[in-house]
Write a protein that holds these residues in place. Sequence first.
Motif, short mmCIF file in Angstrom:
data_model
loop_
_atom_site.label_atom_id
_atom_site.label_comp_id
_atom_site.label_asym_id
_atom_site.label_seq_id
_atom_site.Cartn_x
_atom_site.Cartn_y
_atom_site.Cartn_z
N ARG A 1 17.45 -33.59 -44.60
CA ARG A 1 16.04 -33.50 -45.03
C ARG A 1 15.96 -33.62 -46.54
NH1 ARG A 1 13.11 -32.06 -40.75
NH2 ARG A 1 11.21 -31.71 -41.94
N SER B 1 11.62 -35.26 -43.27
CA SER B 1 12.77 -35.65 -42.45
C SER B 1 13.31 -36.97 -42.97
CB SER B 1 12.31 -35.82 -41.00
OG SER B 1 13.16 -36.73 -40.35
N ASP C 1 15.38 -38.70 -41.11
CA ASP C 1 15.90 -39.30 -39.89
C ASP C 1 15.49 -40.78 -39.83
OD1 ASP C 1 17.21 -39.37 -37.55
OD2 ASP C 1 15.54 -38.57 -36.35
N GLY C 2 16.45 -41.67 -39.89
CA GLY C 2 16.12 -43.11 -39.84
C GLY C 2 16.38 -43.80 -41.16
N TYR C 3 16.59 -43.04 -42.24
CA TYR C 3 16.87 -43.66 -43.53
C TYR C 3 18.29 -44.20 -43.53
CZ TYR C 3 17.49 -44.40 -48.49
OH TYR C 3 17.75 -44.98 -49.70
N ALA C 4 18.44 -45.43 -43.98
CA ALA C 4 19.77 -46.06 -43.99
C ALA C 4 20.42 -45.83 -45.34
CB ALA C 4 19.63 -47.55 -43.72
N HIS D 1 3.44 -49.00 -47.76
CA HIS D 1 4.19 -48.49 -46.63
C HIS D 1 3.64 -47.15 -46.14
CE1 HIS D 1 7.75 -51.16 -48.01
NE2 HIS D 1 6.84 -51.82 -47.34
N PRO E 1 6.35 -39.70 -38.91
CA PRO E 1 7.14 -38.46 -39.01
C PRO E 1 6.77 -37.63 -40.22
CG PRO E 1 8.56 -40.41 -38.84
CD PRO E 1 7.18 -40.90 -38.97
N HIS F 1 7.02 -43.47 -42.77
CA HIS F 1 8.27 -43.32 -42.02
C HIS F 1 9.44 -43.32 -42.99
CE1 HIS F 1 11.36 -43.95 -39.03
NE2 HIS F 1 10.43 -43.68 -38.09
N PRO F 2 10.43 -42.46 -42.81
CA PRO F 2 11.57 -42.43 -43.73
C PRO F 2 12.37 -43.73 -43.75
CG PRO F 2 11.88 -40.89 -41.90
CD PRO F 2 10.48 -41.36 -41.83
N GLU F 3 12.25 -44.54 -42.70
CA GLU F 3 12.89 -45.85 -42.72
C GLU F 3 12.49 -46.66 -43.95
OE1 GLU F 3 11.57 -48.02 -39.37
OE2 GLU F 3 13.28 -47.46 -38.09
N ARG F 4 11.25 -46.45 -44.35
CA ARG F 4 10.68 -47.22 -45.45
C ARG F 4 10.95 -46.59 -46.82
NH1 ARG F 4 9.02 -52.31 -44.79
NH2 ARG F 4 7.42 -52.57 -43.20
#
Lengths: 362, 332
Positions: free
Chosen positions: A254, A263, A265-268, A287, A298, A347-350
Amino acid sequence: METSISIKNLALSFGALDVLKDLNLDIGKGEFLVLLGSSGCGKSTLLNCIAGLLDVSGGQIFIGGRNVTWEEPSKRGIGMVFQSYALYPQMTVAGNLSFGLKNAGVPKAEVEERVNRAARVLQIEPLLSRKPAALSGGQRQRAAIGRALVRDADVFLFDEPLSNLDAKLRADLRVEIKQLHQKLHNTMIYVTHDQIEAMTLADRIAIMRGGRILQLASPNEIYNRPASKYVAEFIGSPTMNFFEGEIVSGDAVRFMTGERSFSLDGYAFGDAGLKTGPAWFGIRPEHMVAGEAAQEMPIRLDGQIELVEPLGSDTLVRILVDGQLLWIRLDGQAEISHGDAITVGFHPERANLFDKASEDRL
Amino acid sequence: MTKAPHLMKNSLGYAAEPEANDGDVTLRPAESPFQQVRLEEGPAGRKPRPFLSRRNIIVYGTLIFVSLYYLLPLYVMIVTSLKGMPEIRVGNIFAPPLEITFQPWVKAWSEACTGLNCDGLSRGFFNSVQILVPSVILSIIIASVNGYALANWRFKGSETFFAILIVGAFIPYQVMLYPIVIMLREIGLYGSLTGLVIVHTIFGMPILTLLFRNYFASVPQELFKAARVDGAGFWRIYFQIMVPMSLPIFVVAMILQVTGIWNDFLFGVVYTKPDLYPMTVQLNNIVNSTQGVKEYNVNMAATILTGLVPLTVYFISGKLFVRGIAAGAVKG
Ligand SMILES: Nc1ncnc2c1ncn2[C@@H]1O[C@H](COP(=O)(O)OP(=O)(O)OP(=O)(O)O)[C@@H](O)[C@H]1O
Ligand SMILES: [Mg+2]
């Protein structure tokens, strides 16, 4: 890919001022490279070094496999286009185009043929007998490009060629330069301040700062995975939003900022993998989403609209969240107004995480 | 730039002489229908100013006074030079000649005596021309190449070289007068026109180089870079790019040199010998020759003749001169 230009450990200083420091760069044949950076970072200096207009203080430059570090500009197989056009005022357009060829001793018939061919490509045939003073800005810049074109050079160097033109003309010529490149397939190095030019034209972008290249990558990569906080801030408008905090890893990874915790979760994470500790969390305005879509994200933040800038296609909104200002980019038709409460989500992906100390991407 | 004076003339014309246009109704702005409508709505446009306003009186008064100050001596000279000696002896100096005679002019040109000869000014004139033409050409060629090299080809030590050259401009002539005599004597040119030409060329160098350097430095650097990419070398860039762009500064340099060298007296006396004296020295010798009566009419004619060359140069190139100076000032 075959390399066209190769720069090794290039250094250049003006007296005590080191403008370029140990710079390495390889440019592929037919590649369109854009040099992007804030004013004074050494873009023009680098271009002038490649052109041979400045004597380097160290390092080597290869063009087409040949060491040209101490070669005359005219013998390097380059054509150059300048910001101020730099057309010879006392010569006609045809005279401007043919000057270099005449100096090189090209036979008269061939000079004429090559000038006409370049003029046809750039659609400046009717202007050939005019003096530069009798041309509009766009026509002048075309003539200046023509002067580089007639040289049949393998490498084209552009130093902010469009920055003296108005917005509409700039967009038109930008497209023309791109088409020219697709037709000629020569190597191009293009200096600009303009992000849109950089993103649209480049095969690869080199972001420069203080005489160094911070990141050299495709426009997509630079936009999506900026290598440092500086690059992340430099690309994108409005600029990326940042939260200051700390990465912690318990049962889940986190990001803690103030009272909140995002979170991850999903971050690369990059090659170095997860690294805990002080960091920056960055998210681009485009984003983030608002309204119902935000509920599915999330990470959600509640705030208040502080400023609305409708652009037609989009609406830029500045919101206040716990004393921090964030920019978000919403749909152009979004019906919102100053003072409204708003929930934004992302989103944490972004997200983009940067180390606090080194400001490098994590 | 070329348009501004024209505009100003028009606006002054309307303000200063509103009645003068009466004959030509269509040209009067107040008569146009548009103006009429505006006038009915309320005050519009500029208030017509009477010709004898306080401002005009001050402006024109000052201008007239200053013009008189400069023109009166010239008037006296011309008038006197056209009078015979008897008339001069009796008359007042401002009176126009009763009987116009060109004899003093002829005498000044070809017969007036110095202590040494009686060739008039003509001998000095031809000497001056022989000094002037090569000095002007030589000094401008060298200084322009100097300025170009200093502005565009920053060679090692160019800043030092320039600094030394500029310091040269501030050394008083008197200090160098005698050393140069010795130097010229050593190379065998003392007392010759060639020696004087060399002296003039060298003394013009600091200021002219500065002039050219600053002008060439104001030419955009990118133009120079473009020419280098186009494969032009030192001389080709100079002749085909720089010189064609720099006509005004060449005119300025020419005027400075022509007037400076033509009006020179000191170097002429010091570095030549009597039969090679330039016109200014010849004039001095004629005016100061102590034989017989003072022929004021001849002296006046001789003085005007001597001043004619710089005067002509001003008239022919005055416009370009102003443009050149202005260009230098704006681009700094
Ligand atoms: N001739 C020079 N002498 C001394 N310093 C110079 C010279 N030319 C450039 N510099 C300095 O070198 C640095 C880099 O200049 P450069 O012109 O390469 O910047 P740039 O990235 O092209 O900037 P811009 O985007 O404003 O054109 C600047 O700090 C500038 O002041
Ligand atoms: Mg630049």
